[in-house]
Design an enzyme around this catalytic site. Structure first.
Site, PDB file in Angstrom:
ATOM      1  N   HIS A 173       5.511 -19.748  -8.249  1.00 51.66           N
ATOM      2  CA  HIS A 173       6.866 -19.538  -7.721  1.00 51.66           C
ATOM      3  C   HIS A 173       7.117 -18.095  -7.272  1.00 51.66           C
ATOM      4  O   HIS A 173       8.215 -17.759  -6.833  1.00 51.66           O
ATOM      5  CB  HIS A 173       7.881 -19.949  -8.800  1.00 51.66           C
ATOM      6  CG  HIS A 173       9.246 -20.252  -8.277  1.00 51.66           C
ATOM      7  ND1 HIS A 173      10.358 -19.502  -8.617  1.00 51.66           N
ATOM      8  CD2 HIS A 173       9.684 -21.216  -7.426  1.00 51.66           C
ATOM      9  CE1 HIS A 173      11.424 -20.002  -8.021  1.00 51.66           C
ATOM     10  NE2 HIS A 173      11.046 -21.040  -7.293  1.00 51.66           N
ATOM     11  N   LYS A 175       7.374 -14.756  -5.132  1.00 54.04           N
ATOM     12  CA  LYS A 175       7.580 -14.464  -3.710  1.00 54.04           C
ATOM     13  C   LYS A 175       7.445 -12.956  -3.499  1.00 54.04           C
ATOM     14  O   LYS A 175       8.335 -12.180  -3.841  1.00 54.04           O
ATOM     15  CB  LYS A 175       8.979 -14.920  -3.250  1.00 54.04           C
ATOM     16  CG  LYS A 175       9.148 -16.448  -3.262  1.00 54.04           C
ATOM     17  CD  LYS A 175       9.715 -16.909  -4.581  1.00 54.04           C
ATOM     18  CE  LYS A 175       9.636 -18.408  -4.728  1.00 54.04           C
ATOM     19  NZ  LYS A 175      10.748 -19.116  -4.189  1.00 54.04           N
ATOM     20  N   ASP A 180       0.351  -3.369   4.248  1.00 52.22           N
ATOM     21  CA  ASP A 180      -0.132  -2.014   3.983  1.00 52.22           C
ATOM     22  C   ASP A 180       0.558  -1.479   2.732  1.00 52.22           C
ATOM     23  O   ASP A 180       0.363  -2.018   1.664  1.00 52.22           O
ATOM     24  CB  ASP A 180       0.049  -1.113   5.209  1.00 52.22           C
ATOM     25  CG  ASP A 180      -0.844  -1.545   6.372  1.00 52.22           C
ATOM     26  OD1 ASP A 180      -1.826  -2.276   6.127  1.00 52.22           O
ATOM     27  OD2 ASP A 180      -0.550  -1.191   7.529  1.00 52.22           O
TER      28      ASP A 180
END
EC number: 2.7.8.5
Length: 513
Positions: A173, A175, A180
């Site tokens: 789950h 995110k 870079d």
């Protein structure tokens, strides 16, 4: 009905592990939160490197800009990648950037690593896997796609539970989107709704190499214990790695724990050494300045005024850092402090509910009204989930009223025509302050799933910079402006009617959504 019966073996929740808070908070300003660095690495940065975003469109445009500008690495962890035109445009951006890297002189530097959930990413004939296979085929040396499969979905259970329902057992789950040395932390997935009309939260940390390195290593660690997507749409584990659902579960979880904790502990050691080195050099620098004047400081990095703490929660692997920190923050929040807590799915753990109801701070809890719940209008059993959330909300509100805490603990429902609500996190205002000095932002929803089933990550951002505090305050205000205060009359409205079967089933299934 049969689908719910398939979940019967899991309806008995595991006994939660009670862990004492690491320590009490010390009294001075934002530095009272430095105890968090006893658990995780502390990254000191300038507040000028932090930008709070406010809309799905802004988030989507930033993703495309960052992908196109990337030279060394693109690392994206999400629940899934959608299959629409907007998602295809993201994939096209990746292809274009990889192509440019391939045509550059010498060996291509750019590496792309994508981590998704296996069950959600495999749903349907056209899915996250089919969206990404062309990249794997075209750039096999530069692209890695890892699909995390929970070790708790195995054996007969895995064979019997149908698609979609198998996602209730446990998910990847997290995110995190990094390019870079720029990192975006969010609760948003890579899907068209999250780019258009599903409200979430997003923060960009610019030019932050140490933080980018940490999250690259974290995603690599989870990727190493995940299934690797192949060019022919098959999956296989890395050589020598225990399989998540065919191999020994205990051995797999031990390896995963070791890999993730290595990342956390090595980063923590690195940051402690860096902190000590910076402290000693600043001590030496201050004595030099007293001799040579202020011009000597021209090339020095500004002192950090903002601190980033990554909080990881992976209960299947025995990692409970986010839970410990969140519980401690709620426990230690003083009288007259204000906590604004938001979740798209109001289904707090019993421990969090007890702390909110039993501590001294004021709470303003923002949650989704039924119409902006992500499951509103869904087909089949899932269509009843908004009603289940109404029932949970009503139960909690009744408890608040029973304890006569309505002034201290206030519920507010987000409502916005044509939108859904997915924002999660909290903002902490110290007593007497009109601006927040701490926010939590990332993937956890403060519910049972976030604490016990799924892999989660968020960051605590602590700042003493007034301009950044103002940004965080405006973010909070903007979300809460679209809400109404919950009262007894809220649950008397016709759209709040909860059918008897939903009331009976909710206590049995609330740990799965």
């Amino acid at each position: 009905r049969s689908s719910w019966l398939l979940l019967a073996p899991l309806l008995t929740p595991p006994i939660p592990v009670i862990t004492a808070p690491p320590c009490s908070l010390c009294p001075e300003g934002v530095h009272r939160f430095q105890w968090i660095r006893n658990l995780v690495p502390e990254f000191g940065i300038s507040s000028s490197h932090v930008k709070v975003l406010s809309s799905p469109a802004e988030f989507y445009e930033l993703l495309k800009v960052q992908i196109k500008a990337a030279k060394q690495r693109v690392v994206m962890a999400s629940l899934y990648l959608g299959t629409g035109l907007l998602e295809q445009e993201l994939v096209d951006c990746l292809e274009e950037t990889l192509e440019k890297s391939l045509q550059a002189k010498g060996s291509p530097d750019l590496r792309v690593s994508i981590l998704l959930d296996y069950t959600r990413g495999s749903r349907g004939r056209k899915n996250s896997r089919t969206m990404l296979i062309p990249l794997l085929q075209r750039f096999p040396e530069q692209v890695r796609v890892s699909l995390f499969h929970t070790p708790n979905l195995r054996g007969l259970l895995r064979l019997l539970i149908p698609e979609r329902f198998n996602e209730t057992i446990g998910l990847q789950h997290i995110k995190v989107y990094l390019f870079d040395d720029n990192v975006i932390l969010s609760g948003a997935n890579l899907s068209d709704l999250y780019f258009t009309n599903r409200q979430d939260r997003y923060v960009l940390l610019r030019d932050s190499p140490e933080i980018a390195d940490f999250f690259t290593e974290l995603v690599d660690a989870i990727g190493d214990v995940s299934l690797q997507l192949q060019q022919d749409d098959t999956v296989q584990m890395m050589e020598g790695m225990v399989h998540p659902y065919q191999g020994d579960k205990v051995a797999y979880c031990e390896i995963a724990n070791r890999r993730v904790m290595e990342v956390i502990n090595s980063a923590r050691t690195r940051q402690e050494l860096l902190h000590a080195k910076t402290f000693h050099s600043s001590q030496a620098g201050s004595s030099l300045l007293s001799q040579q004047g202020s011009q000597a400081s021209g090339g020095q990095k500004p002192e950090p005024d903002t601190w980033i703490y990554p909080l990881i929660q992976m209960k299947p692997f025995g990692i409970q850092i986010d839970e410990m920190v969140t519980e401690t923050l709620l426990t230690e929040a003083e009288r007259d402090a204000r906590i604004y807590l938001t979740t798209g799915y109001f289904n707090l753990t019993q421990a969090y509910m007890d702390l909110i109801l039993g501590t001294r701070a004021e709470y303003r809890i923002l949650l989704a009204s039924p119409e902006v719940n992500g499951f509103f209008g869904a087909k089949g059993v899932a269509g009843a989930i908004p009603a289940a959330y109404v029932y949970i909300e009503h139960q909690f509100y009744s408890e608040v009223c029973y304890l006569q805490q309505q002034e201290r603990v206030q519920l507010q429902e987000y409502s916005r025509a044509g939108w859904t609500f997915h924002a999660k996190g909290l903002w902490l205002y110290l007593a007497g302050s009109d601006l927040p000095c701490l926010t939590l932002i990332g993937s956890p929803n403060f519910g049972y799933r976030s604490v016990h089933r799924d892999l989660e990550a968020q960051v605590a951002i602590v700042t003493e910079n007034r301009a950044l505090q103002q940004q965080l305050h405006q973010e909070q205000e903007q979300l809460y402006l679209c809400s109404g205060v919950v009262s007894t009359s809220t649950f008397e409205q016709p759209n709040r009617y909860v059918k008897l079967w939903v009331k009976l089933v909710t206590p049995l299934i609330k740990n799965f959504f």
